[in-house]
Design an enzyme around this catalytic site. Structure first.
Site, PDB file in Angstrom:
ATOM      1  N   GLU A   1       0.896  -1.172   0.000  1.00 37.69           N
ATOM      2  CA  GLU A   1       0.000   0.000   0.000  1.00 37.69           C
ATOM      3  C   GLU A   1       0.923   1.207   0.000  1.00 37.69           C
ATOM      4  O   GLU A   1       1.524   1.541   1.027  1.00 37.69           O
ATOM      5  CB  GLU A   1      -0.869   0.007   1.260  1.00 37.69           C
ATOM      6  CG  GLU A   1      -1.852  -1.150   1.357  1.00 37.69           C
ATOM      7  CD  GLU A   1      -3.072  -0.958   0.477  1.00 37.69           C
ATOM      8  OE1 GLU A   1      -3.256   0.138  -0.087  1.00 37.69           O
ATOM      9  OE2 GLU A   1      -3.838  -1.922   0.334  1.00 37.69           O
TER      10      GLU A   1
ATOM     11  N   CYS B   1      -2.505   9.110   2.623  1.00 30.37           N
ATOM     12  CA  CYS B   1      -2.196   8.662   1.265  1.00 30.37           C
ATOM     13  C   CYS B   1      -3.334   8.943   0.291  1.00 30.37           C
ATOM     14  O   CYS B   1      -3.128   8.942  -0.908  1.00 30.37           O
ATOM     15  CB  CYS B   1      -1.893   7.174   1.290  1.00 30.37           C
ATOM     16  SG  CYS B   1      -3.175   6.255   2.142  1.00 30.37           S
TER      17      CYS B   1
HETATM   18  P1  NAD Z   1       8.161   5.327   4.681  1.00 29.34           P
HETATM   19  O1  NAD Z   1       8.145   4.565   3.406  1.00 29.34           O
HETATM   20  O2  NAD Z   1       9.266   6.279   4.911  1.00 29.34           O
HETATM   21  O3  NAD Z   1       8.191   4.319   5.918  1.00 29.34           O
HETATM   22  C1  NAD Z   1       7.242   3.294   6.031  1.00 29.34           C
HETATM   23  C2  NAD Z   1       7.836   2.171   6.834  1.00 29.34           C
HETATM   24  O4  NAD Z   1       8.943   1.614   6.152  1.00 29.34           O
HETATM   25  C3  NAD Z   1       8.343   2.566   8.223  1.00 29.34           C
HETATM   26  O5  NAD Z   1       7.981   1.564   9.150  1.00 29.34           O
HETATM   27  C4  NAD Z   1       9.846   2.596   8.026  1.00 29.34           C
HETATM   28  O6  NAD Z   1      10.538   2.325   9.197  1.00 29.34           O
HETATM   29  C5  NAD Z   1      10.031   1.473   7.031  1.00 29.34           C
HETATM   30  N1  NAD Z   1      11.265   1.538   6.257  1.00 29.34           N
HETATM   31  C6  NAD Z   1      11.868   2.621   5.745  1.00 29.34           C
HETATM   32  N2  NAD Z   1      12.991   2.259   5.088  1.00 29.34           N
HETATM   33  C7  NAD Z   1      13.095   0.913   5.189  1.00 29.34           C
HETATM   34  C8  NAD Z   1      14.034  -0.056   4.729  1.00 29.34           C
HETATM   35  N3  NAD Z   1      15.084   0.284   3.997  1.00 29.34           N
HETATM   36  N4  NAD Z   1      13.811  -1.346   5.026  1.00 29.34           N
HETATM   37  C9  NAD Z   1      12.744  -1.724   5.745  1.00 29.34           C
HETATM   38  N5  NAD Z   1      11.817  -0.850   6.209  1.00 29.34           N
HETATM   39  C10 NAD Z   1      11.994   0.444   5.931  1.00 29.34           C
HETATM   40  O7  NAD Z   1       6.744   6.003   4.776  1.00 29.34           O
HETATM   41  P2  NAD Z   1       6.150   6.940   5.931  1.00 29.34           P
HETATM   42  O8  NAD Z   1       6.795   8.281   5.826  1.00 29.34           O
HETATM   43  O9  NAD Z   1       6.185   6.249   7.246  1.00 29.34           O
HETATM   44  O10 NAD Z   1       4.629   7.010   5.483  1.00 29.34           O
HETATM   45  C11 NAD Z   1       4.156   7.897   4.541  1.00 29.34           C
HETATM   46  C12 NAD Z   1       3.946   7.207   3.216  1.00 29.34           C
HETATM   47  O11 NAD Z   1       3.068   6.107   3.387  1.00 29.34           O
HETATM   48  C13 NAD Z   1       3.278   8.097   2.198  1.00 29.34           C
HETATM   49  O12 NAD Z   1       3.889   7.938   0.949  1.00 29.34           O
HETATM   50  C14 NAD Z   1       1.845   7.588   2.162  1.00 29.34           C
HETATM   51  O13 NAD Z   1       1.161   7.858   0.978  1.00 29.34           O
HETATM   52  C15 NAD Z   1       2.043   6.145   2.396  1.00 29.34           C
HETATM   53  N6  NAD Z   1       0.822   5.516   2.904  1.00 29.34           N
HETATM   54  C16 NAD Z   1       0.109   4.699   2.062  1.00 29.34           C
HETATM   55  C17 NAD Z   1      -1.069   4.121   2.505  1.00 29.34           C
HETATM   56  C18 NAD Z   1      -1.874   3.234   1.601  1.00 29.34           C
HETATM   57  O14 NAD Z   1      -2.756   2.533   2.102  1.00 29.34           O
HETATM   58  N7  NAD Z   1      -1.612   3.173   0.299  1.00 29.34           N
HETATM   59  C19 NAD Z   1      -1.526   4.369   3.806  1.00 29.34           C
HETATM   60  C20 NAD Z   1      -0.784   5.201   4.634  1.00 29.34           C
HETATM   61  C21 NAD Z   1       0.408   5.761   4.163  1.00 29.34           C
END
Ligand code: NAD
Length: 458
Positions: A232, A266
């Site tokens: 997602e 999102c």
């Molecule tokens: P992010 O991608 O920075 O982080 C998300 C998760 O990934 C966190 O738990 C983080 O610790 C982990 N992560 C980051 N780098 C990693 C790596 N190299 N290896 C493993 N895990 C890693 O996103 P964010 O800033 O926490 O959230 C915002 C984003 O999420 C926005 O782009 C938003 O649109 C999206 N989002 C999407 C939905 C959906 O249902 N499509 C819902 C909510 C948020």
């Protein structure tokens, strides 16, 4: 054990600490998850449902405390946090029942002496990674269907919001749940902690919610051991307002979708396309509404817009506004950065192609308005993005509602509806917004494999 600090983005104060797990801790969690899987899978869907219902009851019982924790760690207004706890409990409620409906099929046999069955079984141990913007709902939207299906889960929440996830796991145990069936692992180094999950073929599934950028990296990592994958990812939602729209309703709903969680969702409207003939009336009404938003301490009951989650988030928002203004957009309301991590709710007009705000997810309280004159032009602009999560359209013409909804290349379309998400409906995107669906019966499918059994009768 090492810990890392969790900071309140509204005040900058430290509100607690979470365990800072490393790769060895991850390996230990994986072993517990794998050991727990056969005993969890062996329970009936009714037994699993009963535990889920008890978990839901405890989440709701502690609604206010969980909401306060969530607001303190990531800054969403307290009234929204309470709503999110109910929404999060809604997934647990739904899947407590839906797990019982993991039906199979009996297939007509091509041979008189054979019987053909298609059954469902849990995928296996799951690794779940969640973002900070919905610290409770993104957890239950994954964990509830996984548990209902018979999978075990290790969940890694975002560094900004680990405490809500830890609390949800505590309540699972308090409800009578097995601590090894649903584990939370928190860390300041997500890449290092994730590596053992990707290396281990016994972890059968990755479910991730977060940015497209990180999602692509994890998708590639999951390929190494050919895991089932649900992603997602980011969105860049267009909000189309046609000349026959109910303007007051469109303004009310664009406000709700745009400024909820300070624009850090999102599915929030990122690009507002308004027909030229109603543009002035729409902008005037929206300007009044944006000006009236109450910004402040998110723990205050009256607050509607809190801070951004961190400095990087604030800088991205400020950068989008500066870029748009430099290229000819006009700030109708707001535009100021600060104090601290706050950004004033902002209405930008005269926004046009070529500005970053129309190409990238802003994730902040900035509403850019673009004018159009022809339906096809608006649809083409709406689809002109790598993203495909949510889109919205406002019209009172039934033909147009169907035509445009069908033409929009998105996983979710709201027709005169700015808040379509609900636990029992499919949520997810196409294109760079992801793979798979969460919610409803579709969300359960993500944690089930089909097993075909062909029986030759003696
Ligand atoms: P992010 O991608 O920075 O982080 C998300 C998760 O990934 C966190 O738990 C983080 O610790 C982990 N992560 C980051 N780098 C990693 C790596 N190299 N290896 C493993 N895990 C890693 O996103 P964010 O800033 O926490 O959230 C915002 C984003 O999420 C926005 O782009 C938003 O649109 C999206 N989002 C999407 C939905 C959906 O249902 N499509 C819902 C909510 C948020």
């Amino acid at each position: 054990m090492r810990t890392f600090n969790v900071t309140n983005p509204a005040t900058g104060t430290n509100i607690g600490a979470a365990p800072d797990a490393n790769a060895d801790d991850a390996r230990a969690a994986i072993e517990r998850s794998i050991a727990a899987f056969p005993r969890w899978k062996a329970k009936t869907a009714f037994e699993r449902g009963e535990l889920l219902r008890r978990w839901r009851d405890l989440i709701l019982k502690h609604e206010d405390a969980i909401a306060r924790l969530m607001t303190s760690e990531m800054g969403k207004p307290i009234t929204e946090s309470r709503g999110e706890v109910k929404y999060a409990a809604g997934f647990v409620d739904w899947y407590a029942e839906e797990g019982k409906r993991a039906y199979g099929d009996i297939i007509q046999s091509h041979v008189a002496t054979k019987r053909l069955l298609a059954t469902r079984q849990p995928v296996g141990p799951v690794y779940a990674v969640t973002p900070w913007n919905f610290p409770a709902a993104m957890v239950t939207r994954k964990v509830a269907p996984a548990l209902a299906a018979g999978c075990t889960v290790v969940l890694k929440p975002a560094e900004q919001s680990p405490l809500t996830a830890i609390r949800l796991a505590e309540l699972w145990v308090e409800a009578g749940g097995d601590a090894d069936v649903f584990q939370v692992i928190t860390t300041g180094d997500p890449a290092a902690v994730s590596e053992p999950f990707f290396a281990d073929a016994r972890v059968r599934k990755l479910t991730f919610t977060g940015s497209t950028e990180v999602g692509k990296v994890l998708y590639a990592q999951a390929a190494r051991t050919v895991k089932r994958v649900s992603l997602e990812l980011g969105g860049h939602a267009p909000f189309l307002v046609f000349e026959d729209a109910d303007i007051a309703s469109a303004v009310a709903q664009v406000m709700a979708t745009k400024f909820r969680n300070a624009g850090q969702t999102c599915v929030c409207a990122n690009r507002i396309y308004v027909h030229a003939s109603i543009r002035d009336a729409f902008v005037a009404q929206m300007a009044t509404a944006v000006q009236a938003l109450r910004v402040g301490d998110p723990l205050n009951e009256a607050t509607q817009v809190g801070p951004l989650v961190d400095r990087a988030g604030l800088e991205k928002v400020a950068g989008h506004v500066a870029d748009a203004v430099a290229k000819g957009a006009r700030v109708a309301v707001g535009g100021q950065s600060g104090p601290g991590l706050f950004f004033a709710p902002t209405l930008l007009v005269d926004v046009a192609a070529g500005m970053r705000i129309l190409d990238e997810e802003t994730f902040g309280p900035v509403a850019p308005v673009v004018t159009f004159t022809v339906e096809a032009e608006a649809v083409a602009a709406a689809n002109d993005t790598p993203y495909g999560l949510a889109a919205y359209l406002w019209t009172r013409d039934l033909g147009r509602a169907f035509r445009v909804a069908e033409a929009l290349d998105y996983g979710i379309v709201g027709v005169n509806d700015g808040l379509p998400a609900t636990p029992h409906a499919p949520f997810g995107g196409v294109k760079a917004s992801g793979v798979g669906r969460e919610g409803g019966r579709w969300g359960l499918e993500e944690y089930l494999d089909v097993k075909y059994v062909s029986i030759a009768l003696p």
